[in-house]
Design a protein around this motif. Structure first.
Motif, PDB file in Angstrom:
ATOM      1  N   LEU A 119       0.822  -1.211   0.000  1.00 30.01           N
ATOM      2  CA  LEU A 119       0.000   0.000   0.000  1.00 30.01           C
ATOM      3  C   LEU A 119       0.854   1.257   0.000  1.00 30.01           C
ATOM      4  CD1 LEU A 119      -2.774  -0.924   2.587  1.00 30.01           C
ATOM      5  CD2 LEU A 119      -2.956  -0.910   0.108  1.00 30.01           C
ATOM      6  N   TYR A 120       0.367   2.282  -0.698  1.00 28.13           N
ATOM      7  CA  TYR A 120       0.988   3.602  -0.668  1.00 28.13           C
ATOM      8  C   TYR A 120      -0.102   4.671  -0.661  1.00 28.13           C
ATOM      9  CZ  TYR A 120       0.032   4.498  -5.611  1.00 28.13           C
ATOM     10  OH  TYR A 120      -0.596   4.734  -6.808  1.00 28.13           O
ATOM     11  N   VAL A 121       0.255   5.858  -0.223  1.00 24.11           N
ATOM     12  CA  VAL A 121      -0.697   6.972  -0.140  1.00 24.11           C
ATOM     13  C   VAL A 121      -0.804   7.596  -1.522  1.00 24.11           C
ATOM     14  CG1 VAL A 121      -1.234   9.157   0.982  1.00 24.11           C
ATOM     15  CG2 VAL A 121      -0.040   7.375   2.258  1.00 24.11           C
ATOM     16  N   SER A 122      -1.895   7.313  -2.229  1.00 28.78           N
ATOM     17  CA  SER A 122      -2.044   7.830  -3.587  1.00 28.78           C
ATOM     18  C   SER A 122      -2.575   9.257  -3.595  1.00 28.78           C
ATOM     19  CB  SER A 122      -2.952   6.919  -4.414  1.00 28.78           C
ATOM     20  OG  SER A 122      -4.213   6.800  -3.810  1.00 28.78           O
ATOM     21  N   ALA A 123      -3.371   9.615  -2.593  1.00 29.02           N
ATOM     22  CA  ALA A 123      -3.898  10.984  -2.518  1.00 29.02           C
ATOM     23  C   ALA A 123      -4.224  11.313  -1.072  1.00 29.02           C
ATOM     24  CB  ALA A 123      -5.143  11.138  -3.381  1.00 29.02           C
ATOM     25  N   THR A 124      -3.991  12.547  -0.725  1.00 29.94           N
ATOM     26  CA  THR A 124      -4.400  13.052   0.584  1.00 29.94           C
ATOM     27  C   THR A 124      -4.652  14.547   0.461  1.00 29.94           C
ATOM     28  OG1 THR A 124      -3.776  13.317   2.906  1.00 29.94           O
ATOM     29  CG2 THR A 124      -1.993  13.259   1.328  1.00 29.94           C
ATOM     30  N   TYR A 125      -5.759  14.995   1.010  1.00 23.10           N
ATOM     31  CA  TYR A 125      -6.098  16.412   0.918  1.00 23.10           C
ATOM     32  C   TYR A 125      -7.008  16.813   2.075  1.00 23.10           C
ATOM     33  CZ  TYR A 125      -9.858  14.032  -1.633  1.00 23.10           C
ATOM     34  OH  TYR A 125     -10.848  13.174  -2.004  1.00 23.10           O
ATOM     35  N   ALA A 126      -7.071  18.110   2.310  1.00 20.68           N
ATOM     36  CA  ALA A 126      -7.912  18.669   3.365  1.00 20.68           C
ATOM     37  C   ALA A 126      -8.777  19.768   2.754  1.00 20.68           C
ATOM     38  CB  ALA A 126      -7.050  19.232   4.485  1.00 20.68           C
ATOM     39  N   ASN A 127     -10.071  19.539   2.749  1.00 17.26           N
ATOM     40  CA  ASN A 127     -11.009  20.533   2.249  1.00 17.26           C
ATOM     41  C   ASN A 127     -11.595  21.321   3.419  1.00 17.26           C
ATOM     42  OD1 ASN A 127     -10.719  19.671  -0.410  1.00 17.26           O
ATOM     43  ND2 ASN A 127     -12.268  18.081  -0.140  1.00 17.26           N
ATOM     44  N   PRO A 128     -11.960  22.577   3.189  1.00 22.26           N
ATOM     45  CA  PRO A 128     -12.558  23.346   4.291  1.00 22.26           C
ATOM     46  C   PRO A 128     -13.963  22.862   4.620  1.00 22.26           C
ATOM     47  CG  PRO A 128     -12.443  24.666   2.292  1.00 22.26           C
ATOM     48  CD  PRO A 128     -11.729  23.384   1.997  1.00 22.26           C
ATOM     49  N   GLY A 129     -14.252  22.802   5.915  1.00 18.09           N
ATOM     50  CA  GLY A 129     -15.581  22.474   6.396  1.00 18.09           C
ATOM     51  C   GLY A 129     -16.290  23.753   6.803  1.00 18.09           C
ATOM     52  N   PRO A 130     -17.381  23.647   7.533  1.00 24.58           N
ATOM     53  CA  PRO A 130     -18.091  24.848   7.974  1.00 24.58           C
ATOM     54  C   PRO A 130     -17.256  25.645   8.977  1.00 24.58           C
ATOM     55  CG  PRO A 130     -19.084  22.889   8.920  1.00 24.58           C
ATOM     56  CD  PRO A 130     -18.064  22.416   7.949  1.00 24.58           C
ATOM     57  N   ILE A 131     -17.435  26.949   8.959  1.00 25.22           N
ATOM     58  CA  ILE A 131     -16.685  27.846   9.848  1.00 25.22           C
ATOM     59  C   ILE A 131     -17.560  28.192  11.050  1.00 25.22           C
ATOM     60  CG2 ILE A 131     -15.577  30.089  10.032  1.00 25.22           C
ATOM     61  CD1 ILE A 131     -15.043  29.934   7.018  1.00 25.22           C
ATOM     62  N   LEU A 132     -17.005  28.004  12.248  1.00 27.05           N
ATOM     63  CA  LEU A 132     -17.706  28.418  13.461  1.00 27.05           C
ATOM     64  C   LEU A 132     -17.375  29.885  13.708  1.00 27.05           C
ATOM     65  CD1 LEU A 132     -16.735  25.359  15.676  1.00 27.05           C
ATOM     66  CD2 LEU A 132     -18.834  25.659  14.395  1.00 27.05           C
ATOM     67  N   LYS A 133     -18.386  30.734  13.746  1.00 27.72           N
ATOM     68  CA  LYS A 133     -18.165  32.170  13.901  1.00 27.72           C
ATOM     69  C   LYS A 133     -18.394  32.569  15.348  1.00 27.72           C
ATOM     70  CE  LYS A 133     -19.276  33.033   9.152  1.00 27.72           C
ATOM     71  NZ  LYS A 133     -19.978  31.913   8.544  1.00 27.72           N
ATOM     72  N   ARG A 134     -17.380  33.139  15.961  1.00 29.23           N
ATOM     73  CA  ARG A 134     -17.436  33.558  17.358  1.00 29.23           C
ATOM     74  C   ARG A 134     -17.106  35.040  17.450  1.00 29.23           C
ATOM     75  NH1 ARG A 134     -19.715  29.487  17.201  1.00 29.23           N
ATOM     76  NH2 ARG A 134     -19.220  27.514  18.217  1.00 29.23           N
ATOM     77  N   MET A 135     -17.509  35.670  18.566  1.00 27.98           N
ATOM     78  CA  MET A 135     -17.244  37.091  18.757  1.00 27.98           C
ATOM     79  C   MET A 135     -16.244  37.296  19.891  1.00 27.98           C
ATOM     80  SD  MET A 135     -18.996  38.194  16.378  1.00 27.98           S
ATOM     81  CE  MET A 135     -19.453  39.883  16.339  1.00 27.98           C
ATOM     82  N   MET A 136     -15.352  38.261  19.699  1.00 27.06           N
ATOM     83  CA  MET A 136     -14.368  38.620  20.712  1.00 27.06           C
ATOM     84  C   MET A 136     -14.644  40.066  21.134  1.00 27.06           C
ATOM     85  SD  MET A 136     -11.623  37.891  22.466  1.00 27.06           S
ATOM     86  CE  MET A 136     -10.650  36.597  21.746  1.00 27.06           C
ATOM     87  N   PRO A 137     -14.947  40.299  22.409  1.00 27.82           N
ATOM     88  CA  PRO A 137     -15.211  41.677  22.840  1.00 27.82           C
ATOM     89  C   PRO A 137     -13.970  42.553  22.703  1.00 27.82           C
ATOM     90  CG  PRO A 137     -15.597  40.101  24.629  1.00 27.82           C
ATOM     91  CD  PRO A 137     -15.074  39.338  23.484  1.00 27.82           C
ATOM     92  N   ARG A 138     -14.176  43.790  22.241  1.00 25.89           N
ATOM     93  CA  ARG A 138     -13.090  44.743  22.077  1.00 25.89           C
ATOM     94  C   ARG A 138     -13.459  46.031  22.812  1.00 25.89           C
ATOM     95  NH1 ARG A 138      -9.071  41.861  21.193  1.00 25.89           N
ATOM     96  NH2 ARG A 138      -7.907  43.687  20.496  1.00 25.89           N
ATOM     97  N   ALA A 139     -12.626  47.016  22.727  1.00 22.52           N
ATOM     98  CA  ALA A 139     -12.819  48.256  23.465  1.00 22.52           C
ATOM     99  C   ALA A 139     -14.030  49.036  22.955  1.00 22.52           C
ATOM    100  CB  ALA A 139     -11.568  49.129  23.336  1.00 22.52           C
ATOM    101  N   GLN A 140     -14.639  49.806  23.841  1.00 22.25           N
ATOM    102  CA  GLN A 140     -15.732  50.728  23.552  1.00 22.25           C
ATOM    103  C   GLN A 140     -16.954  50.016  22.966  1.00 22.25           C
ATOM    104  OE1 GLN A 140     -14.097  53.855  21.144  1.00 22.25           O
ATOM    105  NE2 GLN A 140     -12.669  54.501  22.751  1.00 22.25           N
ATOM    106  N   GLY A 141     -17.235  48.821  23.436  1.00 17.21           N
ATOM    107  CA  GLY A 141     -18.445  48.109  23.054  1.00 17.21           C
ATOM    108  C   GLY A 141     -18.419  47.438  21.703  1.00 17.21           C
ATOM    109  N   ARG A 142     -17.289  47.433  21.074  1.00 15.66           N
ATOM    110  CA  ARG A 142     -17.201  46.780  19.771  1.00 15.66           C
ATOM    111  C   ARG A 142     -17.004  45.277  19.948  1.00 15.66           C
ATOM    112  NH1 ARG A 142     -14.249  51.546  19.165  1.00 15.66           N
ATOM    113  NH2 ARG A 142     -14.950  52.871  17.457  1.00 15.66           N
ATOM    114  N   ALA A 143     -17.163  44.544  18.845  1.00 14.85           N
ATOM    115  CA  ALA A 143     -16.911  43.100  18.853  1.00 14.85           C
ATOM    116  C   ALA A 143     -16.282  42.721  17.521  1.00 14.85           C
ATOM    117  CB  ALA A 143     -18.196  42.335  19.076  1.00 14.85           C
ATOM    118  N   TYR A 144     -15.189  41.978  17.583  1.00 17.04           N
ATOM    119  CA  TYR A 144     -14.539  41.463  16.383  1.00 17.04           C
ATOM    120  C   TYR A 144     -14.935  40.003  16.205  1.00 17.04           C
ATOM    121  CZ  TYR A 144     -11.371  45.494  16.232  1.00 17.04           C
ATOM    122  OH  TYR A 144     -10.831  46.745  16.162  1.00 17.04           O
TER     123      TYR A 144
END
Length: 110
Positions: free
Chosen positions: A69-94
């Protein structure tokens, strides 16, 4: 004949996984296993698990010889993105994007 294994929704960026995928593509399964065991990346642990699964699928489901056996193909495709918020100064959120990957390893017989 080829056998494959997939790991879906892995909580690691596909960009980080792709670096390790390039190391083992085209190598024998034994050599690829040795490379992954010696690589100090977070993705190498996940890829090792998927590689072992693909080799086991080839041997048990398709009756292939594990020494050829040998590795004929290997790849990584993007899955869904988990979107989170980071609190920033003066009430903003990144927004923080926590990316996921779908990792696929395909092994074939020489």
């Amino acid at each position: 004949m080829e056998a494959r294994a997939e790991l879906k929704y892995a909580r690691i960026s596909p960009r980080k996984v792709q670096i390790v995928c390039d190391l083992i593509r085209g190598k024998d399964v034994e050599a690829a296993t040795a490379i992954l065991m010696a690589t100090p990346k977070a993705a190498s642990e996940l890829l090792l698990k998927v590689l072992k699964s693909a080799a086991a699928n080839a041997e048990n489901n398709y009756g292939m010889n594990p020494e050829k056996l040998y590795v004929s193909a290997t790849y990584a495709n993007p899955g869904p993105i988990l979107k989170r918020m980071m609190p920033r100064a003066q009430g903003r959120a990144y927004r923080i994007n926590k990316r996921t990957s779908h990792i696929t390893v395909v092994v074939s017989e020489k």
